[in-house]
Design an enzyme around this catalytic site. Structure first.
Site, PDB file in Angstrom:
ATOM      1  N   ARG A  84       0.826  -1.206   0.000  1.00  0.00           N
ATOM      2  CA  ARG A  84       0.000   0.000   0.000  1.00  0.00           C
ATOM      3  C   ARG A  84       0.861   1.257   0.000  1.00  0.00           C
ATOM      4  NH1 ARG A  84      -5.537  -1.390   3.188  1.00  0.00           N
ATOM      5  NH2 ARG A  84      -5.683  -3.561   2.516  1.00  0.00           N
ATOM      6  N   SER A 116     -19.344  -1.569   2.928  1.00  0.00           N
ATOM      7  CA  SER A 116     -18.720  -0.487   2.172  1.00  0.00           C
ATOM      8  C   SER A 116     -17.983  -0.923   0.921  1.00  0.00           C
ATOM      9  CB  SER A 116     -17.743   0.267   3.080  1.00  0.00           C
ATOM     10  OG  SER A 116     -16.690  -0.584   3.502  1.00  0.00           O
ATOM     11  N   HIS A 125     -21.090   3.544   7.547  1.00  0.00           N
ATOM     12  CA  HIS A 125     -21.202   4.040   6.169  1.00  0.00           C
ATOM     13  C   HIS A 125     -22.604   4.528   5.846  1.00  0.00           C
ATOM     14  CE1 HIS A 125     -17.180   2.982   4.730  1.00  0.00           C
ATOM     15  NE2 HIS A 125     -17.273   1.948   5.545  1.00  0.00           N
ATOM     16  N   LYS A 178     -16.798   9.962   8.471  1.00  0.00           N
ATOM     17  CA  LYS A 178     -17.212   9.737   7.086  1.00  0.00           C
ATOM     18  C   LYS A 178     -18.222  10.820   6.693  1.00  0.00           C
ATOM     19  CE  LYS A 178     -15.873   4.893   6.808  1.00  0.00           C
ATOM     20  NZ  LYS A 178     -15.087   4.814   8.058  1.00  0.00           N
ATOM     21  N   THR A 181      -7.807   6.092  27.029  1.00  0.00           N
ATOM     22  CA  THR A 181      -7.467   6.848  25.828  1.00  0.00           C
ATOM     23  C   THR A 181      -7.765   8.321  26.033  1.00  0.00           C
ATOM     24  OG1 THR A 181      -7.949   4.966  24.392  1.00  0.00           O
ATOM     25  CG2 THR A 181      -7.959   7.118  23.364  1.00  0.00           C
ATOM     26  N   THR A 182      -6.830   9.179  25.663  1.00  0.00           N
ATOM     27  CA  THR A 182      -7.083  10.611  25.680  1.00  0.00           C
ATOM     28  C   THR A 182      -8.310  10.910  24.828  1.00  0.00           C
ATOM     29  OG1 THR A 182      -4.741  11.123  25.970  1.00  0.00           O
ATOM     30  CG2 THR A 182      -6.129  12.875  25.080  1.00  0.00           C
TER      31      THR A 182
END
Length: 404
Positions: free
Chosen positions: A21, A189, A217, A248, A277-278
């Site tokens: 990729r 998707s 989606h 999205k 997690t912040t």
């Protein structure tokens, strides 16, 4: 141990399989999406047209969204300051969670830093808390859902994609007193097809299961207020838990869940992916809040996007390009070979200024590699016809047969 050799061989395998990729270096032009600048392989930025963004409605360019983010930046600064428990629970977060709960007709909402994290954290937490739970997962569920199910430690049963008979067969084989969770998506998707939500809820009722619906989606895209396929079909109240994204159609960043207060409180209190997690920057949350509120009131953007998707499908069909059947805003073009998909993408960018990324394994099964187009409200018919002309020329150059 030659560690570098092992890593290099792993990368070489990707190149050999046509699956390596490459991230394209671009900047979008504010106010003129889908126009952008590409910095890859050029002396200076080259103008391009973006055809593969998940910012489906261009809300990342919407003046209300941009203004809300600028106002928040100057009001409270850049970062959140910590986890939600330690300094990172701003009034913006509280307001957005209430807005999202209202969007789906649920009692509560909970924000995460991404849709991936919301799926992984929620599914893994629910599975661990339900004693002996078995999770029934659609075969085409997203990698984040698969990761959450795996990390839950639960038994899982994978049912064939959208196959109600197979799902019922699997449910019926499990004792009635075993906790059951059915995990599925509304819009898939890569193929652009839609789940039979009401029928799955019927099976959940029959076999005493709870339902987990990924609407990433579809939120912002369907329903009178952008609540997704479940709102469009009038079944949101039958779904136990709805998961969505802010990155999205809403054009910003983040993920969320909406459900009754107890479920949301359980995930809030037990999920490591949330607790440690912040929290999202209040700047991002303010932008998402403006976007959600706007799309609750306006159908103009989603109507224009749907019209663009219909037009592009028709133009591809007229050009005999192998457009895959799609019931939604996703317009996939089948290539069927990873090397060809990458080469077509490279030619489009280098020679035509068209940016669309190839979709290869593991995102799609081997042999179904494709180009995935997501036309937006600002993609004109002229752009579409120029795109189709370019694709036909490349198909001819590469001696790939067009559709009959």
């Amino acid at each position: 141990m030659d560690y570098q050799r092992i890593f290099a061989q792993a990368i070489d395998r990707l190149h050999a399989e046509g699956r390596y990729r490459v991230f394209i270096d671009i900047l979008r032009n504010k106010g003129s999406y889908p126009d952008a600048r590409c910095f890859a392989g050029h002396n200076g930025p080259k103008p391009i047209t973006v055809w593969c963004s998940n910012d489906y409605l261009a809300m990342g360019q919407n003046p209300k969204v941009v203004a809300a983010m600028e106002e928040a930046l100057h009001d409270v600064g850049a970062g959140s300051g910590g986890t939600r428990n330690i300094g990172g629970n701003t009034h913006y977060h509280v307001e957005l969670e209430a807005e999202l709960a209202d969007l789906h007709g649920k009692e509560a909402g909970l924000l995460f830093t991404s849709g991936y994290i919301s799926n992984e954290a929620t599914l893994s937490t629910l599975g661990k808390l339900l004693p002996g739970c078995i999770i029934f997962s659609d075969a085409l569920n997203h990698a984040s859902m698969i990761a959450g199910i795996r990390n839950s430690g639960c038994e899982k049963r994978v049912f064939r994609h959208n196959d109600l008979a197979h799902l019922e067969e699997l449910l019926a084989a499990v004792p009635a007193d075993v906790p059951k969770l059915i995990a599925f998506e509304s819009v898939y998707s890569m193929d652009g097809d839609v789940a039979p939500i009401a029928a799955i809820c019927d099976l959940a009722d029959k076999y005493d299961a709870i339902t987990y619906l990924d609407e990433v989606h579809a939120v912002g895209m369907y329903g009178a207020r952008g609540g997704g396929i479940s709102e469009r079909d009038g079944v949101a109240d039958r779904v136990t838990l709805i998961e969505g994204t802010l990155g999205k159609a809403f054009g910003v960043m983040g993920g969320y869940i909406a459900a009754d207060k107890n479920i949301v409180d359980v995930v809030r209190s037990y999920a490591p992916g949330f607790i440690f997690t912040t929290s999202l920057s209040p700047v991002l949350v303010a932008g998402a809040l403006a976007s959600v509120r706007h799309l609750k009131q306006s159908s103009e953007e989603r109507d224009a996007q749907q019209a663009a998707a219909r037009k592009l499908k028709l133009i591809f069909e007229e050009a005999r390009l192998p457009v895959m059947p799609s019931m939604t805003h996703i317009v996939p073009l089948m290539v069927g070979d990873p090397v060809n998909a990458k080469r077509i993408s490279d030619i489009l960018l280098a020679e035509y200024g068209v940016y669309v990324q190839p979709i290869n394994y593991p995102t799609v099964p081997p042999g179904t590699e494709r180009l995935r187009f997501t036309p937006g409200p600002q993609h004109s018919e002229q752009m579409m016809r120029e795109l189709a002309h370019a694709l036909v020329e490349i198909w001819d150059r590469m001696e790939i047969k067009l559709a009959a």
